[in-house]
Enzyme design. Structure first.
Site, mmCIF file in Angstrom:
data_model
loop_
_atom_site.group_PDB
_atom_site.id
_atom_site.type_symbol
_atom_site.label_atom_id
_atom_site.label_comp_id
_atom_site.label_asym_id
_atom_site.label_seq_id
_atom_site.Cartn_x
_atom_site.Cartn_y
_atom_site.Cartn_z
ATOM 1 C CG ASP A 22 -21.778 -8.174 69.656
ATOM 2 O OD1 ASP A 22 -22.001 -7.018 70.194
ATOM 3 O OD2 ASP A 22 -21.887 -8.401 68.628
ATOM 4 C CD GLN A 38 -17.244 -8.346 67.632
ATOM 5 O OE1 GLN A 38 -17.371 -7.318 66.845
ATOM 6 N NE2 GLN A 38 -16.538 -9.360 67.057
#
Ligand code: DQQ
Length: 561
Positions: A22, A38
């Site tokens: 993400d 992420q």
């Protein structure tokens, strides 16, 4: 391990190595754009997320920066999950993220929300971040929710919430409440003490109410009814005199893509919320635009998940999403073999940011690659209009490759197709199918992107069309070979358009000025130059095409100055 074929995109954000998912903490601050993501620095598979970091001055060229947040405290020891940045009125940014720690007895990730601030606010690159000693700042999942599904706090906004309470900071957190996806809000005066503040939005007919029970994690999470919302977003967007409210959620339903799908709804009134003292009250679903029923629309039909909206300082609303690998059915944590891309040492990318506009006529979002990406265009590979394509025609375009270029692996392509007047005047509901194929070197592999629809009689045009990316002749991808969808145009169009951003293992396809979008991953193994072909496979008569194509440079620079 990949026979010399370099699948790593050059002008998209990818991880320095290993795993990316993400986008996180998207913000502009003092003229610098920050994208966190992420990141697993230890392996090219998902695990113990950190926040990776890149920054840009123009949203086109990016500099890699040190990891911003790592799992190191008891409350985030098993992962610094997704979150957002909010630039406070004094100009100081603050990150709110989800800290996770595995509860051994259950084996799942216990989720709480935590804050981090720049160590040195005068560092324009905001390289070092310090966690708030008062973390975690939100520990309680909403009523009938669960700390196992309670993550990804959204950029906070100020809102007047009545005479008594005045103006508060509000945020919303992706959750599962009574076994359905939900967006509980939390409110604060000082950004440190937060309290549950009702629901921003809920699915129709499933507004959590007192008499519903808590959902046991794992029981119905991926079942027919079970849904979980991740990475929820809520942004207002001024459209002329009006303010349109955009709500976005990532619905974690297995089976659609390896991860789930991103949806949006629009509303011309602010989404209702319940006061925390009256749960379930006044929380009926706010209608979509113009009172239309709740009708979530797909943000991108391709390999996209956990996308995010963000505002620039000049008030533009932008969007960016994670595109996961689809080179095998395995997405990183499965045991049935090594994903193809593991061998290359990296997985995942971020899309080129998209400019978000609202079309009030149709209640649709128009999302087009931001103009800034054109800064990466180098040589023009092709430019020609007036190309007549009779039904059944296929036409390879002679691309002029620069020396030392990518051989067509990094391209920005725009195509327009003028639909035939004669055909539409004569025949009712005649189908057309026109598009561009990206050919992948000597093996004959190709990725076709096409628009199809029907011409209306007499009026000469199209009112509704579909865009599809067809990867069945591309090789390498094991998720759905056809990715795309249908869209209403809100009028009669005599011309249809395609924009393709081709970057080695990704094709971002955008149809009809941003009305329909599909980001597809492709893994063609062949050597030799890539190319472009135009085709007209429909019965609706000749079309006249125009194409412009550019070579694209890599996006990463050593420093931004
Ligand atoms: N993955 C993250 C979560 C998010 C999910 C963990 C979506 O925070 O909910 O890496 O991809």
């Amino acid at each position: 391990g990949d026979d010399g074929v370099d699948f790593r995109p050059a002008y998209h954000i990818t991880p320095p190595s290993n795993w990316m998912n993400d986008p996180n903490g998207l913000m502009e601050r003092d003229g610098i754009f920050h994208v966190f993501f992420q990141f697993n620095p230890s392996a090219p598979i998902w695990g113990a997320p950190h926040w990776g970091h890149v920054a840009s001055r123009d949203l086109a060229h990016w500099q890699r920066l040190p990891v911003a947040l790592s799992p190191e405290e008891t409350y985030d020891i098993d992962g610094v999950f997704s979150g957002s940045a909010t630039v406070l009125p004094d100009g100081d940014p603050v990150i709110m993220y989800t800290g996770t720690s595995r509860r051994q007895e259950l084996g799942f990730f216990w989720q709480v929300q935590a804050l981090a601030r720049p160590e040195n606010g005068s560092d324009p690159l905001l390289q070092r971040w310090v966690k708030d000693p008062r973390n975690p700042v939100i520990e309680d999942a909403p009523p009938r929710g669960t700390n196992f599904q309670f993550r990804d706090p959204q950029t906070a906004w100020r809102q007047e919430v009545g005479e008594e309470l005045g103006s508060l900071w509000l945020t919303t957190i992706g959750s599962q409440v009574s076994c359905v996806g939900a967006a509980p809000m939390y409110a604060s005066r000082d950004f440190v003490k937060w309290e549950f503040f009702g629901y921003l939005h809920s699915q129709p007919g499933v507004v959590p109410s007192e008499n519903e029970t808590e959902c046991t994690f794992g029981e119905t999470q991926f079942g027919a009814e079970g849904r979980n919302w991740e990475v929820v977003c809520y942004f207002p967007k001024r459209v002329g005199e009006e303010v349109i409210h955009i709500f976005k959620y990532s619905d974690q339903i297995r089976g659609r893509t390896p991860f789930g799908r991103d949806w949006y709804v629009l509303s011309d009134v602010p989404l209702a919320f319940t006061n925390k003292t009256v749960p379930g009250q006044g929380n009926a679903l706010t209608p979509s635009l113009r009172g239309a029923p709740f009708a979530p629309a797909i943000i991108d039909h391709g390999d996209i998940y956990a996308s995010k909206f963000f505002n620039t300082s000049s008030g533009r609303l932008l969007w960016m999403g994670w595109s996961f690998e689809t080179s095998t059915g395995c997405t990183g944590t499965c045991s049935d073999g090594t994903p193809l891309t593991d061998a290359r040492g990296w997985q995942g990318l971020q899309t080129i940011p998209r400019e978000v506009q609202v079309d009030l006529e149709t209640g649709q979002l128009l999302m087009t690659p931001i103009g800034e990406v054109e800064a990466l265009r180098s040589a023009q590979l092709f430019e020609q209009g007036g190309m007549k394509l009779v039904p059944g025609a296929r036409r390879a375009l002679p691309l002029k490759f620069p020396k030392g270029g990518s051989g067509g692996r990094q391209m920005d392509v725009s195509a327009t197709f003028k639909l035939s007047d004669e055909a539409s005047a004569e025949v009712s509901s005649t189908g057309f199918k026109v598009g561009v194929a990206v050919t992948h070197g000597r093996t004959g592999a190709l990725t076709s992107v096409f628009l199809n629809g029907s011409l209306s009689a007499g009026g000469g045009g199209v009112e509704e069309l579909e865009m599809w990316v067809d990867r069945s002749a591309t090789g390498g991808a094991t998720s759905a070979n056809l990715q795309g969808g249908r869209v209403t145009l809100g009028g009669v169009a005599k011309e249809v358009t395609l924009r393709l951003l081709v970057d080695r293992s990704v094709v971002e396809a955008v149809g009809q000025g941003g009305r329909v979008r599909a980001t597809s991953r492709v893994y063609p193994a062949g050597r030799g130059d890539w190319g472009l072909e135009l085709f007209n496979e429909g019965a609706a008569g000749s079309v006249v095409a125009g194409v412009e194509a550019w070579e694209m440079e890599g996006a990463f620079v050593d420093d931004l100055w």
